[in-house]
Design a protein around this motif. Structure first.
Motif, PDB file in Angstrom:
ATOM      1  N   ILE A  63       2.285   2.427   1.291  1.00 20.32           N
ATOM      2  CA  ILE A  63       2.233   0.567   1.782  1.00 20.32           C
ATOM      3  C   ILE A  63       1.478   0.596   2.871  1.00 20.32           C
ATOM      4  O   ILE A  63       1.115   1.905   3.917  1.00 20.32           O
ATOM      5  CB  ILE A  63       3.352  -0.195   1.506  1.00 20.32           C
ATOM      6  CG1 ILE A  63       4.370   0.489   3.099  1.00 20.32           C
ATOM      7  CG2 ILE A  63       4.148  -0.076   0.902  1.00 20.32           C
ATOM      8  CD1 ILE A  63       5.608  -0.119   3.106  1.00 20.32           C
TER       9      ILE A  63
ATOM     10  N   VAL B 214       1.919  -4.741   4.859  1.00 21.87           N
ATOM     11  CA  VAL B 214       3.384  -4.958   4.053  1.00 21.87           C
ATOM     12  C   VAL B 214       3.437  -4.340   5.573  1.00 21.87           C
ATOM     13  O   VAL B 214       4.145  -2.843   5.208  1.00 21.87           O
ATOM     14  CB  VAL B 214       3.544  -3.960   3.294  1.00 21.87           C
ATOM     15  CG1 VAL B 214       4.204  -4.177   2.763  1.00 21.87           C
ATOM     16  CG2 VAL B 214       2.287  -4.793   1.888  1.00 21.87           C
TER      17      VAL B 214
ATOM     18  N   ARG C  84      14.162  -7.224   3.938  1.00 18.89           N
ATOM     19  CA  ARG C  84      14.046  -7.546   2.439  1.00 18.89           C
ATOM     20  C   ARG C  84      14.466  -6.817   1.523  1.00 18.89           C
ATOM     21  O   ARG C  84      14.726  -7.244   0.047  1.00 18.89           O
ATOM     22  CB  ARG C  84      12.067  -7.647   2.080  1.00 18.89           C
ATOM     23  CG  ARG C  84      11.684  -8.562   2.955  1.00 18.89           C
ATOM     24  CD  ARG C  84      11.904  -9.583   1.953  1.00 18.89           C
ATOM     25  NE  ARG C  84      11.766  -9.959   0.855  1.00 18.89           N
ATOM     26  CZ  ARG C  84      10.374 -10.486  -0.236  1.00 18.89           C
ATOM     27  NH1 ARG C  84       8.917 -10.351   0.255  1.00 18.89           N
ATOM     28  NH2 ARG C  84      11.449 -10.849  -1.153  1.00 18.89           N
TER      29      ARG C  84
ATOM     30  N   ASP D  46       0.321   0.249   6.386  1.00 20.37           N
ATOM     31  CA  ASP D  46       1.190  -0.878   7.598  1.00 20.37           C
ATOM     32  C   ASP D  46       0.641  -0.534   8.830  1.00 20.37           C
ATOM     33  O   ASP D  46       0.984  -0.117   9.327  1.00 20.37           O
ATOM     34  CB  ASP D  46       2.175  -0.107   7.542  1.00 20.37           C
ATOM     35  CG  ASP D  46       3.375  -0.742   8.376  1.00 20.37           C
ATOM     36  OD1 ASP D  46       3.086  -1.319   9.085  1.00 20.37           O
ATOM     37  OD2 ASP D  46       4.659   0.351   8.403  1.00 20.37           O
TER      38      ASP D  46
ATOM     39  N   THR E 249       5.327   4.296   4.689  1.00 24.73           N
ATOM     40  CA  THR E 249       4.688   3.129   5.527  1.00 24.73           C
ATOM     41  C   THR E 249       3.738   3.650   5.997  1.00 24.73           C
ATOM     42  O   THR E 249       3.614   4.127   7.623  1.00 24.73           O
ATOM     43  CB  THR E 249       5.380   2.806   6.883  1.00 24.73           C
ATOM     44  OG1 THR E 249       5.500   3.304   7.266  1.00 24.73           O
ATOM     45  CG2 THR E 249       6.983   2.062   5.769  1.00 24.73           C
TER      46      THR E 249
ATOM     47  N   THR F 275       0.470  -6.213  -2.182  1.00 27.61           N
ATOM     48  CA  THR F 275       1.480  -7.570  -1.346  1.00 27.61           C
ATOM     49  C   THR F 275       2.987  -7.000  -1.118  1.00 27.61           C
ATOM     50  O   THR F 275       3.631  -5.776  -2.615  1.00 27.61           O
ATOM     51  CB  THR F 275       1.420  -8.357  -2.401  1.00 27.61           C
ATOM     52  OG1 THR F 275       2.124  -8.534  -3.461  1.00 27.61           O
ATOM     53  CG2 THR F 275      -0.257  -8.929  -2.428  1.00 27.61           C
ATOM     54  N   THR F 276       3.476  -7.470  -0.649  1.00 26.66           N
ATOM     55  CA  THR F 276       5.041  -7.072   0.002  1.00 26.66           C
ATOM     56  C   THR F 276       6.362  -7.430  -1.145  1.00 26.66           C
ATOM     57  O   THR F 276       6.789  -6.679  -1.754  1.00 26.66           O
ATOM     58  CB  THR F 276       5.480  -8.239   0.823  1.00 26.66           C
ATOM     59  OG1 THR F 276       4.309  -7.674   1.990  1.00 26.66           O
ATOM     60  CG2 THR F 276       7.239  -7.528   0.970  1.00 26.66           C
ATOM     61  N   GLU F 277       5.792  -8.831  -2.169  1.00 31.94           N
ATOM     62  CA  GLU F 277       6.438  -8.697  -3.147  1.00 31.94           C
ATOM     63  C   GLU F 277       6.236  -7.875  -4.123  1.00 31.94           C
ATOM     64  O   GLU F 277       7.404  -7.584  -4.965  1.00 31.94           O
ATOM     65  CB  GLU F 277       5.649 -10.425  -4.337  1.00 31.94           C
ATOM     66  CG  GLU F 277       6.435 -11.731  -3.137  1.00 31.94           C
ATOM     67  CD  GLU F 277       7.573 -11.275  -2.565  1.00 31.94           C
ATOM     68  OE1 GLU F 277       8.371 -11.498  -3.285  1.00 31.94           O
ATOM     69  OE2 GLU F 277       7.567 -11.112  -1.342  1.00 31.94           O
TER      70      GLU F 277
ATOM     71  N   THR G 280       9.319  -4.984   8.702  1.00 28.14           N
ATOM     72  CA  THR G 280       9.598  -6.482   7.386  1.00 28.14           C
ATOM     73  C   THR G 280      10.321  -5.982   6.030  1.00 28.14           C
ATOM     74  O   THR G 280      11.265  -6.470   5.386  1.00 28.14           O
ATOM     75  CB  THR G 280       8.457  -7.336   7.055  1.00 28.14           C
ATOM     76  OG1 THR G 280       7.918  -7.833   8.759  1.00 28.14           O
ATOM     77  CG2 THR G 280       8.909  -8.312   6.776  1.00 28.14           C
ATOM     78  N   LEU G 281      10.057  -4.959   5.304  1.00 30.30           N
ATOM     79  CA  LEU G 281       9.948  -4.474   4.074  1.00 30.30           C
ATOM     80  C   LEU G 281      11.979  -3.954   4.369  1.00 30.30           C
ATOM     81  O   LEU G 281      12.644  -4.177   2.749  1.00 30.30           O
ATOM     82  CB  LEU G 281       9.213  -3.425   3.349  1.00 30.30           C
ATOM     83  CG  LEU G 281       9.846  -2.454   2.839  1.00 30.30           C
ATOM     84  CD1 LEU G 281       9.493  -4.415   1.736  1.00 30.30           C
ATOM     85  CD2 LEU G 281       8.536  -2.183   1.817  1.00 30.30           C
TER      86      LEU G 281
END
Ligand code: UDP
Length: 265
Positions: A88, A109, A117, A90, A62, A40-42, A113-114
């Motif tokens: 990831i 993900v 972050r 994507d 990605t 996940t992104t987290e 966006t990453l």
């Protein structure tokens, strides 16, 4: 996955694979031979924190269905993705593929966006960020935009350059001199990912490097991402095709991807 170690993948369940050289790393799902990590992104944020504690460069790719299809015919790109530390998911097509293979991925993900972050995380942790690629002036403007959003962010440097081998040495020198901790490379796939892989041992200060495609164009407003609801229903790719119709040729590989995965499943 350790770049220097021979890449040895172990089948855990059906399509899940785990690198034998990194048993604590996230599991990956093999889609048409390409690893896609089950994250996940987290979890990516936590992994990046861990990566930053070790002195070597960690490569993040990605991955989307276009990557997977391109890698079927490009051995070098295939090897780069297999040796990346983190691939990831994507692309909504990968999530569908995961379901068809009976091994669902938790969420998309998105690299775009990453990027925000990781810029925010860099600001919080005082990591220096280098932006490489895109058209002249774009990386510089994107750096300013990110600094406006995250005032503590230190931009180690920005440079358009090109992925051509003749520029390679000077660019690596520039990044090393900047003492960058994190590097975003915006040369589009597969050039950006090959560039990072080629230079991972020459880049002496960077610990995390990620290919970011058109993200600098999004940050500067030269390109516009789909509205949130379009992203949420999994149609960001259609919005991109509408805005940049020249992409149809690349996206023509998507039905082939779907058919191949269904056959695999
Ligand atoms: N780009 C570049 N040099 C190149 C090829 C591409 O700087 O030789 C840049 C281009 O300006 C754009 C970015 O790469 O900002 C991403 O291109 P694209 O949208 O094709 O990537 P994607 O998001 O599809 O991976």
């Amino acid at each position: 996955m350790n770049f220097n170690a021979e890449v040895v993948l172990e089948m855990t369940e059906n399509h899940y694979l785990r690198s034998k050289s990194d048993d604590n790393g996230p599991q990956s799902l093999q889609i048409l031979g390409i690893p896609v990590h089950v994250v996940t992104t987290e979890e990516v944020i936590e992994l990046v924190r861990e990566y930053m504690k070790t002195p070597r460069l960690h490569q993040i790719a990605t991955v989307n269905p276009e990557f997977v299809m391109a890698a079927q015919e490009d051995g070098e790109f295939c090897r780069v993705l297999m040796e990346a530390d983190l691939c990831i998911p994507d692309g909504v097509g990968l999530l569908l593929a995961g379901r068809w293979l009976g091994q669902p991925l938790p969420e998309r993900v998105a690299g775009s966006t990453l990027v925000y972050r990781l810029a925010e995380l860099s600001a919080d942790e005082s990591w220096r960020l280098f932006l490489l690629g895109s058209a002249p002036g774009v990386a510089e403007e994107a750096g300013q935009k990110l600094q406006m959003k995250y005032p503590k962010l230190e931009i180690a440097g920005t440079f358009a350059g090109s992925p051509e081998p003749r520029e390679n040495e000077a660019i690596v020198q520039m990044i090393n001199d900047s003492q960058a901790d994190m590097l975003f490379v915006a040369y589009g796939a597969p050039k950006q990912d090959k560039w990072i892989a080629r230079n991972r041992s020459a880049l002496t200060t960077v610990r995390v490097a990620m290919g970011i495609g058109g993200s600098l164009d999004f940050i500067t407003g030269r390109a516009v991402r789909a509205p949130g609801w379009v992203q949420n229903v999994g149609l960001e790719w259609l919005h991109r095709l509408y805005k940049e119709p020249w992409r149809w040729r690349r996206m023509a590989s998507l039905p082939k991807f779907a058919l191949k995965v269904m056959r695999d499943a």
